[in-house]
Structure formats: structure tokens, C-alpha cells
Design an enzyme around this catalytic site. Structure first.
Site, PDB file in Angstrom:
ATOM      1  N   GLU A 174       0.816  -1.216   0.000  1.00 43.58           N
ATOM      2  CA  GLU A 174       0.000   0.000   0.000  1.00 43.58           C
ATOM      3  C   GLU A 174       0.851   1.269   0.000  1.00 43.58           C
ATOM      4  O   GLU A 174       0.363   2.356   0.291  1.00 43.58           O
ATOM      5  CB  GLU A 174      -0.939  -0.018   1.207  1.00 43.58           C
ATOM      6  CG  GLU A 174      -1.898  -1.204   1.218  1.00 43.58           C
ATOM      7  CD  GLU A 174      -3.142  -1.007   0.359  1.00 43.58           C
ATOM      8  OE1 GLU A 174      -3.703   0.091   0.381  1.00 43.58           O
ATOM      9  OE2 GLU A 174      -3.548  -1.964  -0.329  1.00 43.58           O
ATOM     10  N   HIS A 250      -4.474   1.741   7.353  1.00 46.75           N
ATOM     11  CA  HIS A 250      -3.081   2.024   7.010  1.00 46.75           C
ATOM     12  C   HIS A 250      -2.383   2.550   8.256  1.00 46.75           C
ATOM     13  O   HIS A 250      -3.020   3.140   9.136  1.00 46.75           O
ATOM     14  CB  HIS A 250      -2.965   3.097   5.916  1.00 46.75           C
ATOM     15  CG  HIS A 250      -3.425   2.651   4.570  1.00 46.75           C
ATOM     16  ND1 HIS A 250      -4.212   3.437   3.753  1.00 46.75           N
ATOM     17  CD2 HIS A 250      -3.208   1.510   3.880  1.00 46.75           C
ATOM     18  CE1 HIS A 250      -4.460   2.788   2.627  1.00 46.75           C
ATOM     19  NE2 HIS A 250      -3.870   1.617   2.687  1.00 46.75           N
ATOM     20  N   CYS A 368      -2.864  11.470   3.606  1.00 48.33           N
ATOM     21  CA  CYS A 368      -3.207  10.594   2.473  1.00 48.33           C
ATOM     22  C   CYS A 368      -2.976  11.291   1.145  1.00 48.33           C
ATOM     23  O   CYS A 368      -2.681  10.651   0.140  1.00 48.33           O
ATOM     24  CB  CYS A 368      -4.676  10.175   2.545  1.00 48.33           C
ATOM     25  SG  CYS A 368      -5.040   8.916   3.775  1.00 48.33           S
TER      26      CYS A 368
END
Length: 444
Positions: A174, A250, A368
Site C-alpha cells: 500500500e 493504514h 493521504c
């Protein structure tokens, strides 16, 4: 030579919508079917990026991906004209259509993992696009991500671009959302923290039970090998499976680092003290480990406010500032903690709040929206200069958004053939503004 940490933020694409595609992401699921405002989303992200540029931070922009992704829809059997492909998909497989219209590439923390030249054996900056195999709507991103990164960091003398890892759950990757770097100065060799959710090849190792662990140890170790990192430059830490099951999908939802500061929740990791000791052994500099206790901020409040999905930046003065979403101001426990943090003996001396609600409602905060790239002066000069944010590019992008973006989009609108034309027209113009060449399928 001067060294900096640049931020490359993702431009929000024209199809930004709330389809609730991300299982394990509480905000994404809870806001499914809301009416989105792509124009506001793109402007919020751009304004946040410009504010950092105005503070003296090196700030770049990464182009969004082409959506709707008709090429994927054709690969899975929809045919005919572009309009017919959309019509068929909307009728027969609306969830697949939603996945092929997602603007999730805006969250460039998931675009790639980046290792600066100070850490790598060949002295180059290394990029590995994340394969994002855990989520269908994101798994279709890596090839275009690689093209956009190569068009942005386009001098092979300084930049080494790798292909994404094999597209299998054993190598679930990721990107930078599960990676942070600690160092004394940006130009000094540092320690790269690779945070993983499970060991794919060890069925007896701890792993979450409710939500998927999107990052594997095997993927993190593969990226470290590709980037030519020594053992002394790496620490592999397992994220606490219990917090993944509480919506921490995450690591950048529960921890963030910058230079000699690691800011994290007390429940963030497994074997926390052991790993802190390893970091101290490998990085011989004064370090600040700022652990936020559950008694002051619960996991629920951390996830809801995105306290840790903040950016920590180093200002020209040498002090650090936290770039936080306004949601942190609206949460009494989180606001109280941040006010207290400013009184503690740490380099963090300011908290600056930004409205990124369009992104937040889809489960992505300030951290993000950016990919961090530690660089020296020569490397910054070698970047495609048309991607670096200044007043002129800001004004051009603002005008471009105003011209091409809708201010209202529902999931039903994703079947509108006009959206294909609007999106491609916008991206074709953007690739000329940013001098990217033909990075999109429709341009080939």
C-alpha cells in the site's frame, strides 16, 4: 548542498464520488451514497498544497488517473461504444462500474514507496508504485501511477523507477501509507520504518480478524531490497492487528514521523519498546517518541478525527508544525491533546488546520493526499518543473478545475457518457499544462 522534504499531492480527479468501496475504512463506508462535489474536493486539496508551498515547503502535484476506466471494463467483457460500455456496466455490474470510476488516486500516500538517495546503495532516489491488490478500485492504478511518476521524476540520472510488486496478496503493498522515515537531517542517511499488517507466509503469525491487513511483511522486505537499502537503514514493525480491526487500515491513520520525531498512538504497534530500541540503535541522533495514550485519545477518536493522518513539516525556523484536518478541531479530546502537545518539550510548536472534508468523507486526510520525497537541490532541479507548485501553476490549475469539474456528482451520474468526454478533455489539457506526455491510455 541543501536538502528538503518535498510533498507531491494528488490532484483530485473529475469523478470524485462516494461509492463506499473501501472495506475496512470506516469513513468510506459510513459516507457511501453521499452526493460529492468534485470541484470543491479538487480545490480543497490544491489550496492545502498551496498553503504549504507558501510556507516554503517544496510542493509538487501528481496528476489524477483516467476515470471512468473503460479499458478495465472492456477487459471484463463489456463491449460496444464507450457509451454502451457504461450503460451495460451500470445495468449488469454497478459495483464494478463504481470501482472503475473511483478517484482514489488522489491519495498519493498510496501511490508508491520512496527511498531517498541518502539511503540507497546506488545514490539514486528509488520509486516503487504500490500494487494495491487488496481493493479492486485501487488495483487498477499501478501501471498509470508508474507512468505519471516517471513523467514527473523524469531524469534517469537521479531517479530509479521500479515496477510494482507481483499482483498477489502475498505481496500486498500500500505504498508510503505504511512507510515513514526518521533521520537527523533530510540529507543524512536515515532509518526507514516499514509497517506491515501480517506475514503472508506465516499462518501462525498475528493478524487482524475483522478487516484485511493490506500490507505484508513480504512486500515491505521486497521494496527494501529493490531500493538497495542496508539492514541498518530498515526497521520492520508490525501494526497492532487489534487497531486494524478498529478501522486503522493504514499505518498513517495511527502514526506519522518526520526527521527525529515519531508521533504515534500507544496501541499502534506490536512490540513497541523493542522496535523503539532498534530504531535508537540504528539512528544515532536525538529522537522524540511522542506516544499518545488511549486515556487521552481513544482509537475511535483517532480514526474519526484523523489525528495521525496529519502532516508533520519542518519550517524554515527549524521548528515543526502539524498540518491537521479541521475535524481535529471539532473533536474535543483530540483538540485538547493537540493543545497540550504544543506545551511539551518536542520540536512540534504549531498546529495548522485545513478543511479537506471532501477527502475526509471518503477516508483520506492531509497525509493521504501527499507523497513525501526527500531530495537535494540537484534532484529538485531534475524534476519535471511543470509539476512543481508556484503561483502560476496554482492559478492555471484553479482555472482548469473551474472549467472542467462538476460541483455535484452521484453514483448514478457515473453512467453518464458525457462524463467520459469531460474527464478525457480535462486530463488531456492537464497533461499539456504539466508537460507529462502521453501518460493516459486514451492518448495512445
Amino acid at each position: 548542498m541543501k536538502h528538503f522534504e518535498a510533498n507531491f499531492d494528488g490532484l483530485v480527479g473529475p469523478t470524485h464520488n462516494y461509492a463506499g468501496l473501501s472495506f475496512g475504512n470506516v469513513a468510506s463506508l459510513s459516507n457511501a451514497a453521499l452526493v460529492s462535489n468534485p470541484k470543491a474536493a479538487a480545490k480543497q486539496g490544491l489550496q492545502k498544497a498551496k498553503a504549504l508551498a507558501d510556507m516554503g515547503i517544496v510542493q509538487g502535484m501528481l496528476a489524477p488517473q483516467e476515470r471512468p476506466d473503460l479499458y478495465t471494463l472492456r477487459r471484463i467483457g463489456f463491449s460496444g461504444s464507450d457509451a454502451n460500455v457504461l450503460k451495460q456496466a451500470a445495468k449488469e455490474a454497478p459495483i464494478l462500474l463504481n470501482a472503475c470510476c473511483s478517484a482514489s488516486s488522489m491519495w498519493t500516500a498510496n501511490a508508491a514507496t520512496v527511498s531517498p538517495s541518502a539511503d540507497t546503495r546506488d545514490g539514486k532516489l528509488h520509486f516503487t508504485p504500490a500494487n494495491l491488490v487488496d481493493k479492486l478500485h485501487r488495483s487498477i492504478e499501478p501501471l498509470t501511477t508508474g507512468r505519471i511518476l516517471t513523467a514527473t521524476f523524469n531524469d534517469p540520472h537521479y531517479f530509479h523507477h521500479h515496477s510494482h510488486l507481483p499482483e498477489h496478496n502475498s505481496f500486498g503493498d500500500e505504498g508510503a501509507a505504511n512507510h515513514t522515515r526518521l533521520c537527523k537531517e533530510y540529507g543524512h542517511a536515515g532509518v526507514e520504518l516499514f509497517v506491515y499488517g501480517q506475514e503472508a507466509t506465516n499462518p501462525n503469525a498475528p493478524k487482524p480478524q475483522k478487516y484485511p491487513a493490506r500490507q505484508t511483511l513480504e512486500a515491505s522486505m521486497a521494496v527494501a531490497r529493490l531500493h538497495q537499502l542496508e539492514d541498518d537503514n530498515c526497521v520492520f514493525i508490525q501494526q497492532n492487528p487489534d487497531v486494524i480491526d478498529q478501522g486503522v487500515f493504514h499505518n498513517d491513520v495511527i502514526a506519522v514521523g518526520n526527521q527525529n520525531v515519531l508521533f504515534y498512538h500507544e496501541q499502534a504497534f506490536l512490540n513497541t519498546q523493542q522496535k523503539i530500541d532498534e530504531i535508537k540503535r540504528k539512528l544515532d541522533t536525538e529522537l522524540y517518541f511522542i506516544e499518545v495514550p488511549t486515556a487521552k485519545v481513544t482509537i475511535q477518536d483517532a480514526v474519526k478525527s484523523y489525528l495521525f493522518n496529519t502532516q508533520i513539516i519542518t519550517l524554515a525556523s527549524g521548528e515543526m508544525a502539524i498540518i491537521a484536518p479541521t475535524d481535529c478541531q471539532e473533536n474535543p479530546a483530540v483538540l485538547a491533546y493537540l493543545n497540550e502537545l504544543l506545551t511539551l518539550n518536542t520540536p512540534i510548536k504549531q498546529v495548522l488546520y485545513f478543511d479537506v472534508k471532501q477527502s475526509m468523507q471518503n477516508g483520506g486526510g492531509p497525509a493521504c493526499l501527499r507523497l513525501r520525497v526527500a531530495m537535494n537541490e540537484k534532484e529538485i532541479t531534475a524534476v519535471n518543473q511543470h509539476t512543481l507548485l508556484n503561483d502560476a501553476l496554482f492559478n492555471r490549475l484553479n482555472t482548469w478545475i473551474e472549467k472542467h469539474y462538476r460541483d455535484r456528482l452521484t453514483t448514478q451520474d457515473l453512467a453518464d457518457p458525457q462524463l467520459i468526454i469531460e474527464s478525457r478533455t480535462a486530463l488531456d489539457e492537464l497533461s499539456q499544462i504539466m508537460k507529462l506526455g502521453s501518460v493516459y491510455q486514451f492518448q495512445k
